[in-house]
Design a protein around this motif. Structure first.
Motif, PDB file in Angstrom:
ATOM      1  N   UNK A   1       0.897  -1.228  -0.191  1.00 12.93           N
ATOM      2  CA  UNK A   1       0.083  -0.210   0.291  1.00 12.93           C
ATOM      3  C   UNK A   1       0.717   1.458   0.261  1.00 12.93           C
ATOM      4  N   UNK A   2       1.022   1.790  -0.735  1.00 14.74           N
ATOM      5  CA  UNK A   2       1.305   2.974  -0.908  1.00 14.74           C
ATOM      6  C   UNK A   2       0.263   4.287  -0.007  1.00 14.74           C
ATOM      7  N   UNK A   3       0.837   4.052   0.990  1.00 18.42           N
ATOM      8  CA  UNK A   3      -0.364   4.968   1.598  1.00 18.42           C
ATOM      9  C   UNK A   3       0.495   6.506   2.114  1.00 18.42           C
ATOM     10  N   UNK A   4       1.242   7.440   1.086  1.00 19.17           N
ATOM     11  CA  UNK A   4       1.718   8.052   1.228  1.00 19.17           C
ATOM     12  C   UNK A   4       0.844   9.676   2.454  1.00 19.17           C
ATOM     13  N   UNK A   5      -0.299   8.927   1.998  1.00 23.19           N
ATOM     14  CA  UNK A   5      -1.601  10.041   2.715  1.00 23.19           C
ATOM     15  C   UNK A   5      -3.107   9.484   3.106  1.00 23.19           C
ATOM     16  N   UNK A   6      -2.365   8.218   3.977  1.00 24.40           N
ATOM     17  CA  UNK A   6      -3.359   7.024   4.390  1.00 24.40           C
ATOM     18  C   UNK A   6      -4.275   8.002   5.306  1.00 24.40           C
ATOM     19  N   UNK A   7      -2.913   8.974   6.300  1.00 22.84           N
ATOM     20  CA  UNK A   7      -4.276   9.772   7.423  1.00 22.84           C
ATOM     21  C   UNK A   7      -5.121  10.837   6.736  1.00 22.84           C
ATOM     22  N   UNK A   8      -4.635  11.223   5.772  1.00 17.20           N
ATOM     23  CA  UNK A   8      -5.800  11.955   5.097  1.00 17.20           C
ATOM     24  C   UNK A   8      -7.453  11.020   4.613  1.00 17.20           C
ATOM     25  N   UNK A   9      -6.156   9.597   4.310  1.00 20.62           N
ATOM     26  CA  UNK A   9      -7.485   8.792   4.470  1.00 20.62           C
ATOM     27  C   UNK A   9      -8.562   8.189   5.405  1.00 20.62           C
ATOM     28  N   UNK A  10      -7.827   8.272   6.674  1.00 20.96           N
ATOM     29  CA  UNK A  10      -8.332   7.673   8.023  1.00 20.96           C
ATOM     30  C   UNK A  10      -9.348   9.016   8.292  1.00 20.96           C
ATOM     31  N   UNK A  11      -8.934  10.610   7.701  1.00 20.95           N
ATOM     32  CA  UNK A  11      -9.654  11.569   8.898  1.00 20.95           C
ATOM     33  C   UNK A  11     -10.918  11.870   7.953  1.00 20.95           C
ATOM     34  N   UNK A  12     -10.727  10.846   6.596  1.00 23.77           N
ATOM     35  CA  UNK A  12     -12.408  11.495   5.762  1.00 23.77           C
ATOM     36  C   UNK A  12     -13.018  10.133   5.713  1.00 23.77           C
ATOM     37  N   UNK A  13     -12.815   8.810   6.373  1.00 20.85           N
ATOM     38  CA  UNK A  13     -13.581   8.212   6.266  1.00 20.85           C
ATOM     39  C   UNK A  13     -13.425   7.522   7.999  1.00 20.85           C
ATOM     40  N   UNK A  14     -13.026   7.578   8.915  1.00 26.04           N
ATOM     41  CA  UNK A  14     -13.068   7.093   9.809  1.00 26.04           C
ATOM     42  C   UNK A  14     -12.237   6.434   9.917  1.00 26.04           C
ATOM     43  N   UNK A  15     -11.782   5.176   9.172  1.00 22.41           N
ATOM     44  CA  UNK A  15     -11.714   3.901   9.166  1.00 22.41           C
ATOM     45  C   UNK A  15      -9.847   3.930   9.757  1.00 22.41           C
ATOM     46  N   UNK A  16      -9.298   4.026  10.958  1.00 22.29           N
ATOM     47  CA  UNK A  16      -8.338   3.845  11.382  1.00 22.29           C
ATOM     48  C   UNK A  16      -6.551   3.261  10.007  1.00 22.29           C
ATOM     49  N   UNK A  17      -5.596   4.214  10.919  1.00 20.70           N
ATOM     50  CA  UNK A  17      -5.028   3.682   9.528  1.00 20.70           C
ATOM     51  C   UNK A  17      -4.542   2.197   9.328  1.00 20.70           C
ATOM     52  N   UNK A  18      -4.544   1.883  11.554  1.00 19.81           N
ATOM     53  CA  UNK A  18      -4.461   0.237  10.955  1.00 19.81           C
ATOM     54  C   UNK A  18      -4.841  -0.713  10.963  1.00 19.81           C
ATOM     55  N   UNK A  19      -6.338  -0.067  10.842  1.00 18.82           N
ATOM     56  CA  UNK A  19      -7.336  -0.917   9.564  1.00 18.82           C
ATOM     57  C   UNK A  19      -6.596  -1.595   8.396  1.00 18.82           C
ATOM     58  N   UNK A  20      -6.633   0.129   7.671  1.00 20.61           N
ATOM     59  CA  UNK A  20      -6.192  -0.050   6.327  1.00 20.61           C
ATOM     60  C   UNK A  20      -4.692  -0.924   5.818  1.00 20.61           C
ATOM     61  N   UNK A  21      -3.707  -1.060   7.207  1.00 24.31           N
ATOM     62  CA  UNK A  21      -2.993  -1.934   7.123  1.00 24.31           C
ATOM     63  C   UNK A  21      -3.255  -3.285   6.937  1.00 24.31           C
TER      64      UNK A  21
END
Ligand code: PLP
Length: 353
Positions: free
Chosen positions: A179-199
């Protein structure tokens, strides 16, 4: 409030990228105070703290501090592949478009691209792209790379249900996901899905500290202990082994502690920008849905060309990036606040309205 970017000079309103953010006063102080050691000897306690923290937040076993997101992605690709393999990437991904053929140069792999309207590679297309590992004519598909948020699809967030399905798909076929999550924290801020769940839905993750999180330098690669051990070696080969690097790990720790919570403001500012300009003649938002902090606008007649729009904005101290094909990218971040967004909206309205 955004920071004064001008250091006494005239204020610049910089919407080119979230990479332009400057370290906060607390980050600068942390750089001064950082306890450091030689990180190539694994002696730097500040780097170790940062790596522990990053692994914890992402819910993975271990992490490695790297100088850039590009190096993070390329290290991960190298760990997961052998020369002659093939990796699957989205056609407008950073790995494909903007890493200077790194997968070929550094890892000796070829890329198979899948073109999509939104960064979401359909599973049936991934399936159709897999090569037969028993056929000697074929490269072996050894990695699937995804990007979330997706920069060149306007900061789109990949839907969590899709990511869960992709995870199952990859486990069944024993092909890892990076996962290229360069901006994964922006994704989490938008969805409420935690970075850990994405990871948890990937095998390795790269995320950037020097974009919306405001640290001056650095990215993290996160994964299993075994993966990070191998990544460590590759980082060294690429010249990314650094010495008293605690001075830049210290502001990165502040970034993780203090900056993730405010990214929703950047996302909201991008929405406000899009709403403010959506009805202007000759301007089309692509995509028209704004998930996070990136807004792409296309300029067609009667609007001036994207290059001319950018020039005229620059005369007013507003910076943005024309990307060809009539497109301009505007990115919101810590150093542009809602008043600056209004200024940009007013400037565009005056120009086109
Ligand atoms: C999605 C994505 N991945 C990776 C990178 C690379 O990061 P860096 O500029 O730190 O090499 C970027 C940079 O803009 C990016 O947008």
């Amino acid at each position: 409030m955004s920071q004064n970017l001008g250091d006494g000079a005239e204020r610049i309103f910089d919407f080119r990228s979230d990479t332009v953010t400057r370290p906060t006063p607390r980050m600068r102080q942390a750089m001064m105070d950082a306890v450091v050691g030689d990180d190539v000897f694994s002696d730097d306690p500040t780097v170790q703290e940062l790596e522990r923290k990053a692994a914890l937040i992402l819910g993975m076993e271990a992490a490695l501090f790297v100088p850039s997101g590009t190096m993070g992605n390329e290290v991960a690709i190298n760990v997961w592949t052998d020369p002659g393999d093939e990796i699957i990437v989205e056609k407008r991904s950073h790995i494909y478009l903007y890493e200077a053929a790194g997968p070929a140069l550094i890892s000796g792999v070829q890329v198979c691209t899948i073109e999509t309207p939104d960064g979401v590679m359909p599973l049936d297309q991934i399936e159709a792209s897999l090569r037969d590992p028993l056929d000697v004519h074929c490269a072996i598909t050894s990695l699937i790379c995804i990007e979330n948020t997706h920069n060149m699809h306007g900061g789109r967030v990949l839907p969590i249900d899709y990511l869960r399905e992709l995870r199952e798909f990859s486990l069944e076929r024993r092909i890892p996901i990076h996962l290229d999550g360069a901006r994964i924290f922006n994704a989490s801020a938008a969805t409420g899905v935690s970075p850990a769940e994405y990871a948890s839905l990937a095998d390795s993750v790269m995320f950037c500290l020097s974009k919306g999180l405001g640290a001056p330098i650095g990215s993290m690669v996160v994964g299993s202990e075994d993966f990070i051990e191998k990544a460590h070696r590759v980082r060294k080969v690429l010249g990314g082994g650094m010495r008293q690097v605690g001075v830049i790990a210290a502001p990165a720790i502040i970034a993780l502690e203090e900056m993730t919570g405010r990214l929703r403001i950047d996302n909201e500012n991008a929405k406000a920008l899009a709403e403010g300009i959506a009805d202007l003649p000759g301007l089309t938002l692509v995509p028209d849905v704004i998930d996070t902090n990136i807004v792409f606008a296309r300029f067609d007649p009667p609007a001036p060309s994207a290059e001319e729009v950018a020039e005229r904005l620059e005369e007013q101290g507003i910076l943005c990036i024309p990307l060809g094909h009539g497109l301009i990218r505007f990115v919101t971040h810590f150093d542009v606040d809602e008043t600056d967004v209004e200024r940009l909206v007013d400037a565009l309205r005056e120009m086109l309205g």
